[in-house]
Design a protein around this motif. Structure first.
Motif, PDB file in Angstrom:
ATOM      1  N   GLN A   1       0.832  -1.203   0.000  1.00 29.61           N
ATOM      2  CA  GLN A   1       0.000   0.000   0.000  1.00 29.61           C
ATOM      3  C   GLN A   1       0.871   1.261   0.000  1.00 29.61           C
ATOM      4  OE1 GLN A   1      -0.382  -2.600   1.993  1.00 29.61           O
ATOM      5  NE2 GLN A   1      -2.334  -3.468   1.278  1.00 29.61           N
ATOM      6  N   GLN A   2       1.939   1.249   0.787  1.00 25.18           N
ATOM      7  CA  GLN A   2       2.832   2.408   0.834  1.00 25.18           C
ATOM      8  C   GLN A   2       3.559   2.599  -0.494  1.00 25.18           C
ATOM      9  OE1 GLN A   2       5.038   1.058   4.288  1.00 25.18           O
ATOM     10  NE2 GLN A   2       4.096   2.635   5.581  1.00 25.18           N
ATOM     11  N   GLN A   3       4.003   1.517  -1.094  1.00 26.51           N
ATOM     12  CA  GLN A   3       4.661   1.617  -2.393  1.00 26.51           C
ATOM     13  C   GLN A   3       3.716   2.213  -3.427  1.00 26.51           C
ATOM     14  OE1 GLN A   3       6.413  -2.088  -3.675  1.00 26.51           O
ATOM     15  NE2 GLN A   3       7.078  -2.596  -1.601  1.00 26.51           N
ATOM     16  N   ALA A   4       2.471   1.728  -3.423  1.00 24.05           N
ATOM     17  CA  ALA A   4       1.501   2.230  -4.402  1.00 24.05           C
ATOM     18  C   ALA A   4       1.226   3.715  -4.194  1.00 24.05           C
ATOM     19  CB  ALA A   4       0.204   1.421  -4.302  1.00 24.05           C
ATOM     20  N   LYS A   5       1.143   4.134  -2.935  1.00 32.31           N
ATOM     21  CA  LYS A   5       0.864   5.542  -2.650  1.00 32.31           C
ATOM     22  C   LYS A   5       1.999   6.428  -3.128  1.00 32.31           C
ATOM     23  CE  LYS A   5      -0.625   8.574   1.119  1.00 32.31           C
ATOM     24  NZ  LYS A   5      -0.932   8.668   2.568  1.00 32.31           N
ATOM     25  N   LEU A   6       3.246   6.031  -2.843  1.00 31.02           N
ATOM     26  CA  LEU A   6       4.391   6.820  -3.277  1.00 31.02           C
ATOM     27  C   LEU A   6       4.467   6.862  -4.800  1.00 31.02           C
ATOM     28  CD1 LEU A   6       6.917   8.402  -2.400  1.00 31.02           C
ATOM     29  CD2 LEU A   6       8.192   6.239  -2.489  1.00 31.02           C
ATOM     30  N   ASN A   7       4.189   5.749  -5.457  1.00 28.67           N
ATOM     31  CA  ASN A   7       4.245   5.707  -6.916  1.00 28.67           C
ATOM     32  C   ASN A   7       3.153   6.574  -7.545  1.00 28.67           C
ATOM     33  OD1 ASN A   7       6.483   4.019  -7.021  1.00 28.67           O
ATOM     34  ND2 ASN A   7       5.230   2.148  -6.959  1.00 28.67           N
ATOM     35  N   ARG A   8       1.986   6.658  -6.899  1.00 26.55           N
ATOM     36  CA  ARG A   8       0.926   7.528  -7.428  1.00 26.55           C
ATOM     37  C   ARG A   8       1.358   8.996  -7.371  1.00 26.55           C
ATOM     38  NH1 ARG A   8      -2.564   4.007  -4.572  1.00 26.55           N
ATOM     39  NH2 ARG A   8      -2.689   5.512  -2.837  1.00 26.55           N
ATOM     40  N   HIS A   9       1.939   9.413  -6.248  1.00 18.42           N
ATOM     41  CA  HIS A   9       2.437  10.792  -6.135  1.00 18.42           C
ATOM     42  C   HIS A   9       3.520  11.064  -7.174  1.00 18.42           C
ATOM     43  CE1 HIS A   9       0.091  11.910  -2.695  1.00 18.42           C
ATOM     44  NE2 HIS A   9       0.595  10.952  -1.918  1.00 18.42           N
ATOM     45  N   LEU A  10       4.396  10.089  -7.384  1.00 20.95           N
ATOM     46  CA  LEU A  10       5.462  10.266  -8.363  1.00 20.95           C
ATOM     47  C   LEU A  10       4.893  10.394  -9.770  1.00 20.95           C
ATOM     48  CD1 LEU A  10       8.444  10.350  -9.176  1.00 20.95           C
ATOM     49  CD2 LEU A  10       8.392   7.819  -9.240  1.00 20.95           C
ATOM     50  N   ALA A  11       3.944   9.526 -10.112  1.00 21.99           N
ATOM     51  CA  ALA A  11       3.354   9.572 -11.455  1.00 21.99           C
ATOM     52  C   ALA A  11       2.671  10.908 -11.708  1.00 21.99           C
ATOM     53  CB  ALA A  11       2.365   8.412 -11.615  1.00 21.99           C
ATOM     54  N   LEU A  12       1.944  11.438 -10.693  1.00 23.06           N
ATOM     55  CA  LEU A  12       1.271  12.729 -10.849  1.00 23.06           C
ATOM     56  C   LEU A  12       2.292  13.853 -11.040  1.00 23.06           C
ATOM     57  CD1 LEU A  12      -1.393  14.301 -10.830  1.00 23.06           C
ATOM     58  CD2 LEU A  12      -1.189  14.449  -8.326  1.00 23.06           C
ATOM     59  N   LEU A  13       3.372  13.774 -10.291  1.00 26.68           N
ATOM     60  CA  LEU A  13       4.412  14.789 -10.414  1.00 26.68           C
ATOM     61  C   LEU A  13       5.063  14.743 -11.789  1.00 26.68           C
ATOM     62  CD1 LEU A  13       6.326  16.963  -9.347  1.00 26.68           C
ATOM     63  CD2 LEU A  13       7.651  15.146  -8.218  1.00 26.68           C
ATOM     64  N   LEU A  14       5.384  13.538 -12.273  1.00 28.26           N
ATOM     65  CA  LEU A  14       6.041  13.415 -13.574  1.00 28.26           C
ATOM     66  C   LEU A  14       5.154  13.920 -14.700  1.00 28.26           C
ATOM     67  CD1 LEU A  14       7.774   9.913 -13.218  1.00 28.26           C
ATOM     68  CD2 LEU A  14       8.818  12.182 -13.033  1.00 28.26           C
ATOM     69  N   ARG A  15       3.847  13.691 -14.581  1.00 23.80           N
ATOM     70  CA  ARG A  15       2.943  14.177 -15.628  1.00 23.80           C
ATOM     71  C   ARG A  15       2.888  15.706 -15.681  1.00 23.80           C
ATOM     72  NH1 ARG A  15      -0.473   9.824 -13.973  1.00 23.80           N
ATOM     73  NH2 ARG A  15      -1.724  11.271 -12.713  1.00 23.80           N
ATOM     74  N   GLN A  16       3.076  16.369 -14.548  1.00 22.66           N
ATOM     75  CA  GLN A  16       2.956  17.832 -14.498  1.00 22.66           C
ATOM     76  C   GLN A  16       4.278  18.557 -14.741  1.00 22.66           C
ATOM     77  OE1 GLN A  16       0.756  19.461 -11.227  1.00 22.66           O
ATOM     78  NE2 GLN A  16      -0.750  17.775 -11.205  1.00 22.66           N
ATOM     79  N   LEU A  17       5.373  17.844 -14.850  1.00 22.78           N
ATOM     80  CA  LEU A  17       6.653  18.503 -15.101  1.00 22.78           C
ATOM     81  C   LEU A  17       6.690  19.059 -16.523  1.00 22.78           C
ATOM     82  CD1 LEU A  17       9.247  16.096 -13.421  1.00 22.78           C
ATOM     83  CD2 LEU A  17       8.514  18.353 -12.628  1.00 22.78           C
ATOM     84  N   PRO A  18       7.272  20.204 -16.718  1.00 21.34           N
ATOM     85  CA  PRO A  18       7.369  20.785 -18.073  1.00 21.34           C
ATOM     86  C   PRO A  18       8.383  20.019 -18.913  1.00 21.34           C
ATOM     87  CG  PRO A  18       8.579  22.148 -16.517  1.00 21.34           C
ATOM     88  CD  PRO A  18       7.857  21.116 -15.690  1.00 21.34           C
ATOM     89  N   ARG A  19       8.209  20.113 -20.224  1.00 24.01           N
ATOM     90  CA  ARG A  19       9.122  19.427 -21.134  1.00 24.01           C
ATOM     91  C   ARG A  19      10.435  20.205 -21.302  1.00 24.01           C
ATOM     92  NH1 ARG A  19       6.972  15.276 -23.957  1.00 24.01           N
ATOM     93  NH2 ARG A  19       4.726  14.977 -23.806  1.00 24.01           N
TER      94      ARG A  19
END
Length: 674
Positions: free
Chosen positions: A645-663
């Protein structure tokens, strides 16, 4: 005073699960009280864990050992032997639950479990058991992993995954050892006293015995031929001769088989074949007429049967060559053999005796009399059936002149009686006739319902001549098998509704049945049958040598070739200490490297977060969410390896952050860098 358990709750759950899995294949052959004992030990152990009950004291443990030994003796009748030893080991494996006080004791229980897994193969070596025991090994290894997990790191899925990885890593080395390590006799070659013989032929035969075998769909043996498989009608598989008759039953005599065989002349085309027979706990094996063999474990008996020097206590494979047209013992019988093969009890079957005397007057020549008997069975209204009527005291008289309904044993026994009464040496041959072709493996399946009995008569100048009165009555039985002969009567396997051979007429069922049998045959032949002779042939074919010194060097080199790359991969830099948090950190670091914002050497997460918040103000919230979760998991109170559960939570935050980073690198980042 209450004693607190030092074994974590999750570790105890693993141990109990492992014990259930390991003991399950043993239970069908164990007394019911063994299962009750395990339930009692498990309940006591759980209560100890809950601090409700105490550990057993010294007096109780001494009494438990005494009762265990008594239980083994009562169940097995002895304390010596394989069955008793295995049962004692199983009981001690269960009782060890009550003695566990620390992780070291728990590891002993797990190590005992590996021994228990091995003992199951002493009694069964089927492919299904082998697959199940692979699962048992996985559970035991996972239990070992789970034993070293802390309460905060308790993750059954991770333990199973780690156990699976360890087992998969062991497979290459296992294959190397299987192929190259010197073959010794398998443990299961030990004759277990508790093993019962498979359903099959016995040393004595009454007509009902063969009829009962004909109602069984059990496999008797398999046979593969080097060249073309002979026709169904020529496959007479000899097992033993029955030379004594007590008025009801024909039985085997050691006088008939003891000693070396008489003279015999191989004639006709040679048939080379390999037979794989199941454990029968009997010495006889199955061969065609005129058999020879180079197998040191087999001998040719005086009555021209192949016989094992020891009872067949495990699945056994042997090779033989037969000459079906051979002349067997054309020379005169000695007086002992003459009395043995012409002897009959007094005061039984008077009508058969009288008829034999009449036939002798009509046919002075033995060969003519033999043919007259066969014509009688062919022309009279005899009926082949698995449902014969019950016969009285004079069974041959009632069969020949009254009911005229019977099975192969009726025909063979009655004909042998009449021949002896007419002064012609004769004996009943018990074995199997025919077999079912398995086209997948090109071998013959012989079932218990193929059990058959026929006649051998001794004729001057011709020796022992084989004749089959059943062929005169029901030729379809010999040419096409029992199912074809019983088609009208409907008695084929009528008492064995679950026998797969009963449904051979259903194409898809038959295809599955033959495919599964071929898989089992190859398992027995290529895996369980990979003994010293086959290993030497493998060495010669693939290594070009059978010298054990050279093979030993090759074994070491092969093991090194397997283990060194595996060790290098397992111990590669950075692998041992990377977990999901480190992978997330490194993934973010690689992505931000494109924006020239990667973490500096020695930079902590909060410092990096502050720098990124200045450079990427639009992503400040998602940055905070990711770094807050990372810091909590990495440095929080009681931090340990994160669960799923903790791994999934951290990975969700990471995925959201990566999607919002500028190119592209924003201007704020450029200013920060300047």
């Amino acid at each position: 005073m209450t004693v607190h358990a030092l074994i974590p709750r999750n570790s105890l759950a693993w141990l109990l699960t492992a014990q259930i899995v390991v003991l399950l294949p043993q239970l069908p052959r164990l007394p019911i009280w063994v299962a009750a004992l395990w339930l009692g030990c498990a309940l006591w152990r759980v209560q100890i864990q809950r601090m409700r009950w105490r550990y057993p004291g010294t007096l109780f443990k001494a009494a438990a050992i005494g009762l265990t030994v008594l239980g083994v003796f009562t169940s097995q009748g002895t304390l010596i032997g394989l069955d008793a030893a295995v049962l004692l080991l199983l009981l001690l494996f269960m009782l060890k639950l009550l003695e566990m006080r620390n992780p070291r004791d728990a590891m002993v229980v797990i190590y005992l479990g590996f021994f228990i897994v091995a003992t199951a193969f002493l009694f069964d070596q089927s492919i299904l058991l082998a697959l199940y025991q692979c699962f048992s090994l996985l559970v035991l290894v996972a239990a070992l992993v789970g034993l070293h997990q802390t309460p905060g790191r308790n993750d059954p899925a991770r333990a199973f995954k780690t156990g699976a990885v360890l087992l998969v890593q062991a497979i290459p080395l296992m294959l190397v050892l299987f192929l190259l390590f010197p073959r010794i006799g398998p443990l299961w070659s030990v004759n277990a006293p508790g093993q019962s013989a498979a359903t099959g032929l016995a040393e004595s035969m009454a007509p009902a015995d063969i009829a009962n075998l004909a109602r069984s769909g059990e496999l008797a043996f398999r046979a593969s031929f080097t060249d073309d498989i002979p026709p169904h009608s020529e496959l007479y598989w000899r097992a033993l001769t029955l030379s004594r008759f007590d008025g009801r039953r024909w039985s085997h005599s050691s006088l008939a088989s003891g000693g070396s065989p008489g003279d015999w002349t191989p004639q006709g085309e040679a048939l080379e074949y390999q037979v794989m027979t199941r454990a029968t706990q009997q010495p006889w094996v199955f061969s065609l007429r005129g058999a020879t063999t180079e197998d040191d474990a087999l001998v040719l008996t005086r009555d021209f049967m192949l016989q094992s020097k020891r009872p067949i206590s495990q699945t056994t494979t042997y090779t033989a060559i037969s000459y079906p047209d051979s002349v067997l013992q054309a020379e005169e019988l000695d007086p002992l053999q003459w009395r043995l093969y012409t002897g009959l009890p007094e005061d039984v079957d008077p009508r058969s005796r009288a008829w034999a005397a009449e036939l002798r007057r009509q046919y002075p020549d033995d060969g003519d009399l033999l043919q007259a008997l066969l014509r009688h069975f062919n022309r009279e209204p005899f009926h082949y059936t698995l449902r014969p009527p019950t016969l009285g005291q004079h069974s041959n008289d009632e069969f020949l002149f009254d009911s005229q309904r019977g099975f192969c044993a009726h025909f063979a026994g009655a004909m042998t009686f009449v021949l002896r009464a007419a002064g012609i040496p004769a004996r009943v041959v018990a074995g199997y006739q025919g077999g079912e072709l398995n086209p997948r493996g090109n071998y013959v399946l012989v079932h218990q319902f193929d059990a058959h009995a026929w006649v051998e008569a001794w004729l001057p100048g011709q020796g022992w001549v084989s004749v089959d009165p059943t062929f005169q009555v029901a030729p379809e039985r010999i040419e096409r098998g029992l199912q074809a002969a019983m088609q009208g009567e409907g008695s084929f396997l009528e008492d064995s509704l679950m026998a797969s051979a009963r449904y051979r007429n259903i194409n898809w069922v038959n295809a599955l049945r033959l495919g599964w049998d071929d898989l089992n045959y190859q398992w027995q032949l290529r895996v369980l049958g990979f003994e010293s002779e086959r290993q030497m042939a493998f060495f010669q074919r693939w290594l070009g040598t059978t010298d054990w010194q050279r093979v030993g060097v090759i074994l070491l080199l092969a093991a090194a070739a397997v283990m060194i790359p595996l060790a290098l991969w397992t111990l590669r830099p950075g692998r041992q200490h990377r977990d999901s948090r480190q992978r997330a950190w490194q993934r973010l670091d690689r992505r931000l490297a494109r924006l020239h914002l990667r973490a500096l050497r020695g930079e902590g997460p909060r410092v990096w977060q502050a720098r990124l918040a200045i450079a990427l103000p639009a992503q400040r919230e998602v940055l905070a969410a990711f770094f807050d979760e990372y810091v909590q998991q990495m440095y929080g109170l009681g931090a340990a390896r994160p669960n799923r559960q903790q791994q999934a939570k951290l990975n969700r935050h990471l995925a959201l952050l990566l999607r919002q980073l500028p190119r592209k690198r924003p201007a704020s980042a450029s200013v920060l860098l300047e």
